[in-house]
Write a protein that holds these residues in place. Structure first.
Motif, short mmCIF file in Angstrom:
data_model
loop_
_atom_site.label_atom_id
_atom_site.label_comp_id
_atom_site.label_asym_id
_atom_site.label_seq_id
_atom_site.Cartn_x
_atom_site.Cartn_y
_atom_site.Cartn_z
N UNK A 101 0.61 -1.09 0.10
CA UNK A 101 0.10 0.09 -0.15
C UNK A 101 0.88 1.38 -0.12
N UNK A 102 2.00 1.24 0.45
CA UNK A 102 2.96 2.43 0.28
C UNK A 102 3.78 2.15 -0.70
N UNK A 103 4.17 0.79 -1.51
CA UNK A 103 5.38 0.91 -2.62
C UNK A 103 4.53 1.05 -4.11
N UNK A 104 3.50 0.74 -3.97
CA UNK A 104 2.82 0.93 -5.29
C UNK A 104 2.27 2.45 -5.73
N UNK A 105 1.59 3.24 -4.75
CA UNK A 105 1.72 4.43 -5.10
C UNK A 105 2.93 5.45 -5.19
N UNK A 106 4.05 4.85 -4.54
CA UNK A 106 5.17 5.61 -4.72
C UNK A 106 6.20 5.02 -5.98
N UNK A 107 5.42 4.30 -6.84
CA UNK A 107 6.14 3.67 -8.13
C UNK A 107 7.13 2.73 -7.89
N UNK A 108 7.35 2.02 -6.98
CA UNK A 108 8.36 1.07 -6.83
C UNK A 108 8.57 -0.11 -7.88
N UNK A 109 9.15 -0.16 -8.66
CA UNK A 109 9.26 -1.23 -9.97
C UNK A 109 8.99 -2.53 -9.40
N UNK A 110 9.90 -3.01 -8.50
CA UNK A 110 9.96 -4.39 -8.21
C UNK A 110 8.55 -4.79 -7.33
N UNK A 111 7.87 -3.90 -6.67
CA UNK A 111 6.97 -4.00 -6.00
C UNK A 111 5.62 -4.19 -7.19
N UNK A 112 5.57 -3.49 -8.16
CA UNK A 112 4.60 -3.93 -9.08
C UNK A 112 4.61 -5.17 -9.69
N UNK A 113 6.08 -5.55 -9.90
CA UNK A 113 6.34 -6.95 -10.60
C UNK A 113 5.63 -7.84 -9.49
N UNK A 114 6.01 -7.94 -8.23
CA UNK A 114 5.63 -9.05 -7.30
C UNK A 114 4.16 -8.92 -7.23
N UNK A 115 3.56 -7.81 -6.83
CA UNK A 115 2.06 -7.65 -6.75
C UNK A 115 1.38 -8.49 -7.98
N UNK A 116 1.87 -8.17 -9.09
CA UNK A 116 1.35 -8.54 -10.17
C UNK A 116 1.36 -10.08 -10.21
N UNK A 117 2.40 -10.82 -9.80
CA UNK A 117 2.43 -12.32 -9.63
C UNK A 117 1.47 -12.78 -8.60
N UNK A 118 1.22 -11.96 -7.44
CA UNK A 118 0.26 -12.45 -6.55
C UNK A 118 -1.01 -12.52 -6.90
N UNK A 119 -1.31 -11.58 -8.09
CA UNK A 119 -2.82 -11.57 -8.71
C UNK A 119 -2.90 -12.62 -9.94
N UNK A 120 -1.66 -13.30 -10.22
CA UNK A 120 -1.66 -14.37 -11.37
C UNK A 120 -1.46 -15.63 -11.06
N UNK A 121 -2.65 -16.22 -11.07
CA UNK A 121 -2.44 -17.67 -10.61
C UNK A 121 -2.37 -18.63 -11.94
N UNK A 122 -1.07 -19.18 -12.06
CA UNK A 122 -1.28 -20.05 -13.11
C UNK A 122 -2.01 -21.30 -13.24
N UNK A 123 -2.46 -21.73 -14.48
CA UNK A 123 -3.41 -22.74 -14.51
C UNK A 123 -2.75 -23.97 -14.46
N UNK A 124 -1.38 -24.04 -15.19
CA UNK A 124 -0.67 -25.02 -15.31
C UNK A 124 0.67 -24.61 -15.40
N UNK A 125 1.67 -25.27 -14.82
CA UNK A 125 1.68 -26.30 -13.92
C UNK A 125 1.10 -26.25 -12.84
N UNK A 126 1.01 -27.21 -11.95
CA UNK A 126 0.61 -27.24 -10.54
C UNK A 126 1.02 -25.85 -9.73
N UNK A 127 0.17 -25.40 -8.60
CA UNK A 127 0.35 -24.07 -7.97
C UNK A 127 1.56 -24.04 -7.17
N UNK A 128 1.91 -25.04 -6.46
CA UNK A 128 3.13 -24.86 -5.61
C UNK A 128 3.84 -26.18 -5.80
#
Length: 844
Positions: free
Chosen positions: A817-844
C-alpha cells in the motif's frame, strides 16, 4: 500600543468548532481566564506522535492548575494509517495536525512540533535519531523550550525503551538532552538573537501502566487528575475523552471517565517534587519584580466581578493592564498582557472578525475583505484602525525573524468615535493576495526523516505563523489595543448554517496529473492527462513537460487562452519511451501565465473531512514514469476496500480492470469471473462484515479462485480464521526498507510467474518492508521469502501461499500500500505475480 494575539486563552476553556473565529466570551471562559491570570507557571509535555499525549493530565494542568501548558509532538503522525480515507504520509500528517489542534482546543494546552518526519515504526532510537537528523531536531526542541520557558518538562516515555517504539524512546532522549542544552549558551547560539537560555526546574517521566507494561510504583510522586471542575461542569477524565476522540483517523474515540485517577511521575533531571509538581517554583505574581501589587489587584477584581454585568470590571482591568505593561520581565509581561486583553475584550462585550468574499484567490489578485465589529454593552469603545498584514515569505515567517512585507490600511469611517451600542459595524476594502498558502514544512522536497524548514524560526509552529490576518486597533476606556484576527472565508450552508474555512491563495493555474505513476510495459505510448484549473481571470499561457532522459512528449507545448476564474479543463500529452534504456523518473508540469517567465509547477490537493477545517495544499505537478517489462496473466480484479489505500488506482494504471466489490456481490454474486480478489489493508479490522463474507471468499478459492489478503493489525480482527488453514497475525515487522531479502523458493509461482522476481526487485522500497507478519503458520502454506531487521532473527512471515481446492490463498504483510503509489518497480512486478494464478503447472 499593546500587541495581543487572541489565539489561545479564550480557545482553551470551551469546546471550539472551526466554524467560528472569535474566541468564546461566555461566563465560564471569563471565570477560568481570571484564574489563569493569577498563575505564573508553565509545563511542557513531550512525546513523539499525535495520540501519545496524556490528555487528562494536559487538561488538569491547563484548566485546573491554570499553568500555561504545551504539548510538543516530535512528528505530525505522517507514517501511520488512516481509518477515514486514503491519505498517507504528508497528507495524513496534515490531517493529524488539525486533529491535534482540535484536541488542544478541548483540553486547553498549546501545540508544538519539530521538523521530524514520522517515517513509520522504528525498533530503536539509534535508527530513529539517525534518520531524523538528531542535531536539527534537538535544535527544534531547544528552540521550543527557550521560547515557551517551561518550569517543568514531562516526558511520556522513558529513555530505556519501555515505550516500545524507537520514536517514543527518541522523544525522551531529545527531551533529556534539551533540558540541559536549552540552558547552555554554547548550544545553538544562533537562537540567542531572538530568545534567551532557559533552565527548567525539573524533567519528569509520566510513568504508565499500559497492557502488560507497568512502570508505576507506589513510592513515585503522584497526582490525582480525576477531580471535578464545577465551573466547567466536567471532570478531567471527561475532558480527556473529548480531547482524545478528535484523533479520528486513528479510531481513538474514547469513553468519558469519571472519578479518582492518579498520574505517576519519576524524576529524571532536576529537583524531585515532594508535595507539588511546582515545588520550588513561585507561580504567583510575586515571581516577578513589581508583581505583588498586581496580584492583589487581580484578587480584588475577581471578588468584585458581577456576573450580570461583566462590563463593570473593564475600567479596573484597563488600569491593571497599565501596571502589567510596566513589568521588566518580558516573558510574563507578554503572556499576561495577552491574557489580560482577552479578558478586557470579553468583559467589554467586544466581538470582531475579518473574512473574505470568496474562498480562493490567485496570488496577486485583489481580495475583498470585510471586517465586522460590535460592542454589545455600549462602553466607550472606538475603532481607530484596520490593517491587513501579509508577510514577504509565503512560508509564514515569525515576527522574531522578519518584519511584515506590507500593511494594507482599510478605511475606518468612525475613527476615534465610539462604536454604537449593539450595532454591527461592517467595513470593506480590497488588498492584493500576497503569497501561496502552502504549509511551511511542505514548501520544499524533504529527506525521509526530516522536513526542510528553510526558516528555523518557523520550527515548533503547528501552522504557518505568517498567514494573512487583520489587525484591529481599539481604544477601550482610553486604553489602546491592537488585536489580530486570522483572515478566513465565511459562508452559509443551508444545512449547517454559518461556516468558516481557511482562505486559500493559489497559483494562477494548477495542474493535476491524472495518475501519480504511469507504467509502460511494451514501449507503446500513453496519454498523460492533466486536469487544469484557473484561479485567475483571463489566464493565458502555456503548458510544457520536463521529462527524464529517453522520453518524448507530443506535443511539446499546449497553449491556453482567456480562462476564467474557476474554469477547469483537461489537456493530454502523448508520452513515449524512446528505447528500452529510457530512465525511470519524473514527468514535471510547468505552466507559464501571462508575461511571467517563471513556471508554476503546482497541482492542487483538497482534503475535506467534517471534523477538521478544509485543507488545501499545492503539491508538485508531476508523475513518475516507469518503463518496465511487465507481464500480466489475468485482467479482472475484485477489490474489497479496507482502511483506505491507493492500491486499486495503481492496479488500474498497470492495466488491470478493478471492480470494488459490495457485500451483496460477495454473498450473492458469481465471483468466478474474477482472476483475483484482493482485500485492502486492515480490511479485517475495519469491516466486521468480513466475518460473514469469509466463507464465500474461501468457497471462491476452493472453486479455483485466487484470493490475496493484505496486512491486518493483530488487534480487533473480524475473524481469526482468515485463511483455509491456521495462522496467526502477530505484531512483528521489518522496518528497514533496505533489509536483506532471502528468496527461499525461487521456483514458487509468486516469484516466477508471470514475472521473474530477483533481489533487485526489492531495491528502492519506501518506509518499511512489511508490518504485522504472521506466525504459527500451518504446514499447508509455503513461505517463499525471509527477511529481518539488523540484529534480529530471520522471519518468514511476510508472505504465505497455499493451495485450497482448485485455487490459491495468499496472505502478505509486505507494505504494498506504500510501494505501489510510490512507483517502486519491483513491488509492481511482485504484486502482479500475486494476482496471477497459473493454470498449469501445479500451483506449488
Amino acid at each position: 500600543m499593546n500587541r495581543i494575539r487572541l489565539i489561545a486563552a479564550f480557545l482553551i476553556f470551551a469546546p471550539f468548532a472551526f466554524a467560528q473565529t472569535a474566541p468564546p466570551a461566555d461566563l465560564v471562559t471569563i471565570q477560568q481566564n481570571f484564574k489563569k491570570l493569577d498563575v505564573l507557571g508553565s509545563v511542557l509535555y513531550v512525546a513523539a506522535h499525535p495520540d501519545d499525549e496524556n490528555t487528562r493530565l494536559l487538561a488538569y494542568l491547563a484548566q485546573e492548575k491554570h499553568y500555561r501548558t504545551g504539548y510538543l509532538s516530535m512528528t505530525r503522525g505522517d507514517g501511520g494509517q488512516n481509518l477515514l480515507g486514503n491519505e498517507q504520509s504528508e497528507l495524513l500528517g496534515l490531517i493529524r495536525t488539525q486533529e491535534l489542534l482540535a484536541a488542544r482546543r478541548v483540553d486547553g494546552a498549546e501545540q508544538f512540533f519539530t521538523r521530524a518526519n514520522d517515517f513509520g515504526f522504528s525498533k530503536g532510537p539509534g535508527e530513529t535519531l539517525k534518520i531524523w537528523d538528531k542535531e536539527k531536531v534537538l535544535g527544534d526542541v531547544v528552540w521550543v523550550i527557550r521560547k515557551f520557558r517551561p518550569d517543568v518538562i514531562i516526558c511520556r516515555f522513558p529513555t530505556t525503551g519501555e515505550g516500545g517504539h524507537g520514536h517514543h524512546t527518541s522523544s525522551a532522549i531529545l527531551a533529556q538532552e534539551a533540558f540541559t542544552a536549552a540552558a547552555d549558551p554554547t548550544k545553538y547560539p544562533e537562537q540567542l538573537k531572538y530568545v534567551q537560555t532557559w533552565q527548567a526546574k525539573r524533567l519528569l517521566w509520566n510513568t504508565f501502566n499500559f497492557g502488560s507494561t507497568n512502570t508505576t510504583a507506589p513510592d513515585q510522586f503522584k497526582i490525582d487528575v480525576g477531580v471535578y471542575n464545577a465551573i466547567i461542569g466536567k471532570g478531567y477524565g471527561e475532558l480527556a475523552a473529548e480531547s482524545r476522540s478528535n484523533h479520528k483517523t486513528q479510531g481513538f474515540g474514547s469513553a468519558r471517565q469519571r472519578g479518582e485517577s492518579f498520574e505517576f511521575f519519576k524524576t529524571i533531571l532536576g529537583d524531585a517534587p515532594q508535595n507539588d509538581l511546582m515545588d520550588g517554583v513561585n507561580t504567583t505574581w510575586k515571581r516577578v519584580k513589581g508583581g505583588s501589587d498586581i496580584g492583589s489587584s487581580v484578587e480584588t477584581i475577581r471578588k468584585n466581578f458581577d456576573i450580570d454585568h461583566p462590563e463593570k470590571c473593564v475600567p479596573a482591568l484597563v488600569a491593571l493592564s497599565d501596571k502589567v505593561e510596566k513589568l521588566t520581565d518580558g516573558y510574563w509581561r507578554k503572556q499576561k498582557t495577552k491574557e489580560l486583553n482577552d479578558l478586557i475584550t470579553a468583559c467589554a462585550g467586544l466581538w470582531f472578525e475579518a473574512y473574505t468574499a470568496e474562498p480562493t484567490y490567485a496570488v496577486g489578485d485583489m481580495m475583498n475583505i470585510r471586517s465586522q465589529v460590535i460592542s454589545r454593552y455600549g462602553l466607550k469603545v472606538s475603532l481607530n484602525g484596520l490593517t491587513v498584514i501579509q508577510h514577504r515569505d509565503n512560508i509564514g515567517v515569525t515576527s522574531d525573524f522578519i518584519e511584515p512585507l506590507a500593511h494594507y490600511a482599510l478605511p475606518v469611517t468612525n475613527t476615534d468615535k465610539t462604536i454604537p451600542a449593539n450595532e454591527l459595524q461592517t467595513f470593506s476594502a480590497d488588498c492584493a493576495a500576497g503569497h501561496i498558502t502552502q504549509p511551511y514544512w511542505l514548501e520544499s522536497p524533504h529527506q525521509v526523516g526530516t522536513y526542510d524548514v528553510s526558516n528555523d524560526g518557523n520550527a515548533g509552529n503547528p501552522e504557518n505563523p505568517g498567514a494573512p490576518k487583520v489587525e484591529f486597533v481599539f481604544s477601550i476606556d482610553g486604553h489602546l489595543d491592537t488585536v489580530d484576527r486570522k483572515l478566513v472565508y465565511k459562508y452559509v450552508d443551508p444545512a449547517k448554517g454559518e461556516i468558516y474555512q481557511p482562505v486559500v491563495i493559489a497559483p494562477p493555474v494548477t495542474a493535476n496529473v491524472a495518475s501519480p505513476v504511469y507504467v509502460f510495459d511494451t514501449g507503446m505510448p500513453q496519454n498523460l492527462q492533466i486536469r487544469l484549473k484557473s484561479f485567475q481571470k483571463g489566464a493565458t499561457g502555456g503548458i510544457k513537460l520536463a521529462l527524464p532522459k529517453g522520453w518524448k512528449s507530443d506535443p511539446e507545448l499546449i497553449a491556453f487562452k482567456n480562462k476564467n476564474k474557476g474554469d477547469e479543463w483537461t489537456e493530454k500529452f502523448v508520452i513515449t519511451p524512446t528505447d528500452n534504456q529510457s530512465n525511470n523518473g519524473l514527468a514535471e508540469v510547468g505552466i507559464t501565465v501571462d508575461n511571467d517567465k517563471s513556471a508554476y509547477k503546482y497541482g492542487i490537493k483538497e482534503i475535506n473531512y467534517d471534523h477538521v477545517p478544509n485543507i488545501t495544499l499545492f503539491p508538485p505537478a508531476q508523475a513518475k514514469l516507469l518503463n518496465l517489462n511487465l507481464k500480466l496473466a489475468g485482467k479482472k480484479i475484485g477489490y474489497i476496500n479496507g482502511a483506505g489505500d491507493l492500491v486499486p488506482d495503481a492496479l488500474r494504471q498497470a492495466g488491470f480492470d478493478v471492480h470494488e466489490l459490495s457485500e451483496k456481490e460477495i454473498m450473492n454474486g458469481d465471483l468466478s469471473g474474477y482472476d483475483a480478489i484482493v482485500t485492502g489493508v486492515r480490511a479485517y479490522n475495519v469491516n466486521p462484515r468480513l466475518a460473514i463474507e469469509q466463507p464465500k471468499l474461501l468457497e471462491y478459492v476452493k472453486n479455483g479462485g485466487n484470493l490475496l489478503i493484505q496486512y491486518n493489525n493483530n488487534n480487533g480482527l473480524a475473524t481469526k480464521q482468515i485463511g483455509p488453514y491456521p495462522f496467526s497475525v502477530v505484531n512483528r515487522r521489518v522496518t528497514d526498507e533496505d533489509a536483506k531479502i532471502t528468496i527461499l523458493d525461487p521456483q514458487n509461482p509468486v516469484l516466477s510467474y508471470p514475472n521473474k522476481i530477483t533481489q533487485e526487485d526489492f531495491n528502492g522500497w519506501t518506509q518499511e518492508r512489511g508490518l504485522y507478519f504472521v506466525g504459527d503458520v500451518d504446514p499447508n502454506y509455503k513461505t517463499p521469502l525471509q527477511m529481518n531487521d539488523p540484529g534480529e532473527a530471520p522471519n518468514n512471515g511476510a508472505l504465505i501461499t497455499g493451495n485450497y481446492g482448485e485455487g490459491r490463498f495468499i496472505y502478505t504483510s509486505l507494505a504494498f500500500f506504500r510501494q505501489l503509489p510510490a512507483g517502486v518497480p519491483g513491488a509492481y512486478k511482485l504484486f502482479i505475480n500475486l494476482l496471477s494464478k497459473p493454470k498449469n503447472p501445479p500451483l506449488n
